[in-house]
Design a protein around this motif. Structure first.
Motif, PDB file in Angstrom:
ATOM      1  N   ARG A 271       0.827  -1.203   0.000  1.00 20.89           N
ATOM      2  CA  ARG A 271       0.000   0.000   0.000  1.00 20.89           C
ATOM      3  C   ARG A 271       0.869   1.263   0.000  1.00 20.89           C
ATOM      4  O   ARG A 271       0.549   2.241  -0.696  1.00 20.89           O
ATOM      5  CB  ARG A 271      -0.927  -0.026   1.220  1.00 20.89           C
ATOM      6  CG  ARG A 271      -1.746   1.236   1.440  1.00 20.89           C
ATOM      7  CD  ARG A 271      -2.403   1.744   0.177  1.00 20.89           C
ATOM      8  NE  ARG A 271      -3.351   0.785  -0.382  1.00 20.89           N
ATOM      9  CZ  ARG A 271      -3.841   0.887  -1.610  1.00 20.89           C
ATOM     10  NH1 ARG A 271      -3.443   1.869  -2.421  1.00 20.89           N
ATOM     11  NH2 ARG A 271      -4.695  -0.003  -2.070  1.00 20.89           N
ATOM     12  N   VAL A 272       1.972   1.261   0.742  1.00 19.70           N
ATOM     13  CA  VAL A 272       2.881   2.416   0.738  1.00 19.70           C
ATOM     14  C   VAL A 272       3.420   2.660  -0.674  1.00 19.70           C
ATOM     15  O   VAL A 272       3.465   3.805  -1.152  1.00 19.70           O
ATOM     16  CB  VAL A 272       4.039   2.198   1.725  1.00 19.70           C
ATOM     17  CG1 VAL A 272       5.136   3.273   1.517  1.00 19.70           C
ATOM     18  CG2 VAL A 272       3.554   2.222   3.159  1.00 19.70           C
ATOM     19  N   ILE A 273       3.819   1.590  -1.360  1.00 19.17           N
ATOM     20  CA  ILE A 273       4.350   1.730  -2.727  1.00 19.17           C
ATOM     21  C   ILE A 273       3.309   2.366  -3.639  1.00 19.17           C
ATOM     22  O   ILE A 273       3.599   3.316  -4.379  1.00 19.17           O
ATOM     23  CB  ILE A 273       4.803   0.351  -3.269  1.00 19.17           C
ATOM     24  CG1 ILE A 273       6.051  -0.128  -2.522  1.00 19.17           C
ATOM     25  CG2 ILE A 273       5.069   0.418  -4.776  1.00 19.17           C
ATOM     26  CD1 ILE A 273       6.481  -1.548  -2.863  1.00 19.17           C
ATOM     27  N   TYR A 274       2.093   1.861  -3.598  1.00 16.43           N
ATOM     28  CA  TYR A 274       1.055   2.377  -4.487  1.00 16.43           C
ATOM     29  C   TYR A 274       0.661   3.811  -4.108  1.00 16.43           C
ATOM     30  O   TYR A 274       0.350   4.629  -4.990  1.00 16.43           O
ATOM     31  CB  TYR A 274      -0.166   1.458  -4.462  1.00 16.43           C
ATOM     32  CG  TYR A 274       0.102   0.089  -5.079  1.00 16.43           C
ATOM     33  CD1 TYR A 274       0.960  -0.043  -6.169  1.00 16.43           C
ATOM     34  CD2 TYR A 274      -0.500  -1.058  -4.581  1.00 16.43           C
ATOM     35  CE1 TYR A 274       1.203  -1.278  -6.745  1.00 16.43           C
ATOM     36  CE2 TYR A 274      -0.265  -2.301  -5.150  1.00 16.43           C
ATOM     37  CZ  TYR A 274       0.600  -2.408  -6.228  1.00 16.43           C
ATOM     38  OH  TYR A 274       0.837  -3.635  -6.806  1.00 16.43           O
ATOM     39  N   ASN A 275       0.656   4.114  -2.822  1.00 14.70           N
ATOM     40  CA  ASN A 275       0.345   5.485  -2.404  1.00 14.70           C
ATOM     41  C   ASN A 275       1.409   6.466  -2.893  1.00 14.70           C
ATOM     42  O   ASN A 275       1.095   7.589  -3.313  1.00 14.70           O
ATOM     43  CB  ASN A 275       0.218   5.567  -0.881  1.00 14.70           C
ATOM     44  CG  ASN A 275      -1.072   4.947  -0.368  1.00 14.70           C
ATOM     45  OD1 ASN A 275      -1.999   4.685  -1.141  1.00 14.70           O
ATOM     46  ND2 ASN A 275      -1.147   4.730   0.942  1.00 14.70           N
ATOM     47  N   ARG A 276       2.666   6.039  -2.841  1.00 15.01           N
ATOM     48  CA  ARG A 276       3.739   6.918  -3.313  1.00 15.01           C
ATOM     49  C   ARG A 276       3.666   7.100  -4.827  1.00 15.01           C
ATOM     50  O   ARG A 276       3.908   8.201  -5.340  1.00 15.01           O
ATOM     51  CB  ARG A 276       5.099   6.359  -2.897  1.00 15.01           C
ATOM     52  CG  ARG A 276       5.372   6.527  -1.408  1.00 15.01           C
ATOM     53  CD  ARG A 276       6.838   6.333  -1.090  1.00 15.01           C
ATOM     54  NE  ARG A 276       7.113   6.813   0.257  1.00 15.01           N
ATOM     55  CZ  ARG A 276       8.309   7.223   0.663  1.00 15.01           C
ATOM     56  NH1 ARG A 276       9.320   7.213  -0.196  1.00 15.01           N
ATOM     57  NH2 ARG A 276       8.489   7.647   1.894  1.00 15.01           N
ATOM     58  N   LEU A 277       3.357   6.042  -5.536  1.00 16.00           N
ATOM     59  CA  LEU A 277       3.211   6.160  -6.987  1.00 16.00           C
ATOM     60  C   LEU A 277       2.061   7.119  -7.322  1.00 16.00           C
ATOM     61  O   LEU A 277       2.178   7.954  -8.231  1.00 16.00           O
ATOM     62  CB  LEU A 277       2.941   4.786  -7.614  1.00 16.00           C
ATOM     63  CG  LEU A 277       4.098   3.775  -7.600  1.00 16.00           C
ATOM     64  CD1 LEU A 277       3.615   2.435  -8.128  1.00 16.00           C
ATOM     65  CD2 LEU A 277       5.292   4.269  -8.400  1.00 16.00           C
ATOM     66  N   ALA A 278       0.963   6.995  -6.597  1.00 15.01           N
ATOM     67  CA  ALA A 278      -0.198   7.852  -6.856  1.00 15.01           C
ATOM     68  C   ALA A 278       0.099   9.312  -6.533  1.00 15.01           C
ATOM     69  O   ALA A 278      -0.423  10.231  -7.183  1.00 15.01           O
ATOM     70  CB  ALA A 278      -1.386   7.361  -6.036  1.00 15.01           C
ATOM     71  N   ALA A 279       0.966   9.544  -5.518  1.00 14.46           N
ATOM     72  CA  ALA A 279       1.322  10.911  -5.122  1.00 14.46           C
ATOM     73  C   ALA A 279       2.502  11.450  -5.924  1.00 14.46           C
ATOM     74  O   ALA A 279       2.966  12.575  -5.654  1.00 14.46           O
ATOM     75  CB  ALA A 279       1.641  10.947  -3.628  1.00 14.46           C
ATOM     76  N   PRO A 339      -4.290  -3.658   1.213  1.00 20.34           N
ATOM     77  CA  PRO A 339      -5.380  -3.105   2.018  1.00 20.34           C
ATOM     78  C   PRO A 339      -5.529  -1.604   1.778  1.00 20.34           C
ATOM     79  O   PRO A 339      -4.627  -0.951   1.246  1.00 20.34           O
ATOM     80  CB  PRO A 339      -4.917  -3.373   3.455  1.00 20.34           C
ATOM     81  CG  PRO A 339      -3.416  -3.336   3.356  1.00 20.34           C
ATOM     82  CD  PRO A 339      -3.083  -3.950   2.024  1.00 20.34           C
ATOM     83  N   ALA A 340      -6.657  -1.091   2.170  1.00 22.71           N
ATOM     84  CA  ALA A 340      -6.855   0.357   2.108  1.00 22.71           C
ATOM     85  C   ALA A 340      -6.030   1.019   3.208  1.00 22.71           C
ATOM     86  O   ALA A 340      -5.830   0.449   4.284  1.00 22.71           O
ATOM     87  CB  ALA A 340      -8.334   0.688   2.278  1.00 22.71           C
ATOM     88  N   GLY A 341      -5.528   2.202   2.964  1.00 24.00           N
ATOM     89  CA  GLY A 341      -4.732   2.930   3.952  1.00 24.00           C
ATOM     90  C   GLY A 341      -4.040   4.107   3.313  1.00 24.00           C
ATOM     91  O   GLY A 341      -3.889   4.160   2.082  1.00 24.00           O
ATOM     92  N   ASP A 342      -3.610   5.067   4.157  1.00 21.28           N
ATOM     93  CA  ASP A 342      -2.961   6.263   3.617  1.00 21.28           C
ATOM     94  C   ASP A 342      -1.476   6.341   3.985  1.00 21.28           C
ATOM     95  O   ASP A 342      -0.873   7.398   3.941  1.00 21.28           O
ATOM     96  CB  ASP A 342      -3.676   7.532   4.109  1.00 21.28           C
ATOM     97  CG  ASP A 342      -3.698   7.639   5.630  1.00 21.28           C
ATOM     98  OD1 ASP A 342      -3.202   6.696   6.306  1.00 21.28           O
ATOM     99  OD2 ASP A 342      -4.206   8.651   6.142  1.00 21.28           O
TER     100      ASP A 342
END
Length: 377
Positions: A271-279, A339-342
């Motif tokens: 989830r951290v990887i995908y959040n960073r890619l999205a940001a 999982p979902a998460g920020d």
């Protein structure tokens, strides 16, 4: 001279005792007496024949039975892999040979110990075939193991797998790495035009059989990876939900494998990887820099973070050009369905591999301080 009457006579002038008595040497024995003597001799020989004949029949039957079993009439069948464990008894090995149809009878094979000496088997793997002669089975088992185990651990780079294959008899001179780079064995996950199989080899144990080529071994590993990816639910549709291709999901999973350490961490790392890619944030993952350096683990210095490589995620945005290792099924699963998460940050905070996650840089600094207090910083 005529002998009449007297003891031992029969009143007819014939002697009453047998010739063997020697009392009437030279005196003829009447025909009736001779027949009786012969009959007595025949009665003595019959019990011997009654015992001897069945023994001969039994011996011949056992010999025929043993010969039929030991010579394995008919052609050899499919290949059988026998793995002998440390401390396993010879009797257990022979029983397994019968279960695998290498031999027809464990009892007949044990009889060969009497004829040819006790079998001595070393722990390891042996390649045999169904319906083999006892002589050929004994020759193989009396020798050294002829099957070599190779393990592809989760997190292994292709170069590490190649190094282990190169250690096997008949697989030297980096031939495995050359075959892997040649495109002879393709993967359905590879992008068009790519022959790079990094990250696309299935994890787990393999048994390299006598005569197997590098391409055959490689094909087994690629096939297993595709099975493991399917097990993890990696499909084109599942990847598209994440806005990625299946190959990119594998690449993310390989980073998850290296950064997550243990399975419980992996979903949140994904989830951290995908959040960073999205940001549109750089991933800044040490494992990618270590891959660029050709290292498996170890500290990353500020100088290392400046290395000029497309795999350096401190300097380059997005995922690495290729996976950086072979991911486990757990890492693949985490990358397919995070999982979902920020969360945007994580830090190792326990010696058992547990990581703490945070959504702010302040939270990350607090976790780093906690790690340092535990001797992990």
């Amino acid at each position: 001279m005529t002998v009449t009457g007297g003891d031992g006579g029969d009143g007819n002038g014939w002697a009453g005792g047998p010739e063997e008595d020697g009392l009437f040497e030279g005196v003829p024995v009447p025909p009736m007496q001779r027949v009786a003597t012969h009959r007595r001799r025949r009665r003595w020989s019959r019990p011997v024949k009654l015992v001897a004949v069945p023994i001969v029949v039994v011996v011949l039957a056992i010999t025929l039975w043993y010969q039929l079993n030991s010579n394995a009439l008919g052609p050899q069948g499919r290949q059988v892999v026998l793995v002998v464990k440390e401390g396993e008894s010879t009797s257990a090995v022979i029983s397994q040979l019968q279960k695998d149809h290498v031999i027809a009878s464990s009892w007949a094979f044990k009889l060969s110990d009497v004829l040819d000496g006790n079998l001595s088997v070393s722990p390891g793997g042996y390649a045999l075939h169904e319906n083999q002669t006892y002589g050929s089975v004994r020759a193989i088992l009396d020798g050294a193991p002829n099957i070599y185990p190779v393990t592809v651990e989760p997190g292994y780079m292709l170069s590490e797998v190649a190094a282990r294959i190169n250690d096997l008899p008949g697989h030297a001179n980096s031939s495995f790495a050359k075959v892997a780079a040649s495109g002879v064995v393709p993967s359905s996950f590879s992008p068009a035009g790519s022959t790079n199989l990094e990250g696309l080899l299935g994890t787990g144990n393999y048994l390299v059989l006598p005569g197997e080529t590098d391409s055959q071994i490689l094909q087994q590993m690629v096939t297993r990876f595709e099975q493991q990816a399917a097990q993890a639910g990696l499909t084109t549709q599942a990847a598209s939900v994440l806005g990625l291709t299946p190959y990119q999901v594998v690449t993310a999973a390989s980073i998850v494998e290296k950064e997550g350490y243990i399975s419980p961490n992996m979903p949140d790392v994904a989830r951290v990887i995908y959040n960073r890619l999205a940001a549109d944030m750089p991933l800044q993952m040490d494992s990618t820099v270590l891959y660029a350096l050709g290292q498996d683990g170890g500290p990353v210095t500020p100088a290392d973070e400046q290395i000029n490589s497309p795999y350096n995620t401190y300097l380059n945005a997005g995922l690495t050009p290729t996976p950086i290792c072979s991911p486990s099924v757990d890492a693949l699963r985490a990358a397919v369905d995070p999982p979902a998460g920020d969360w945007l940050y994580f830090e190792l905070v326990k010696k058992d591999g547990t990581e703490a996650f945070s959504s702010t840089f302040a939270g990350q600094l607090a976790n780093e301080k906690l790690a340092q207090s535990r001797g992990l910083g």
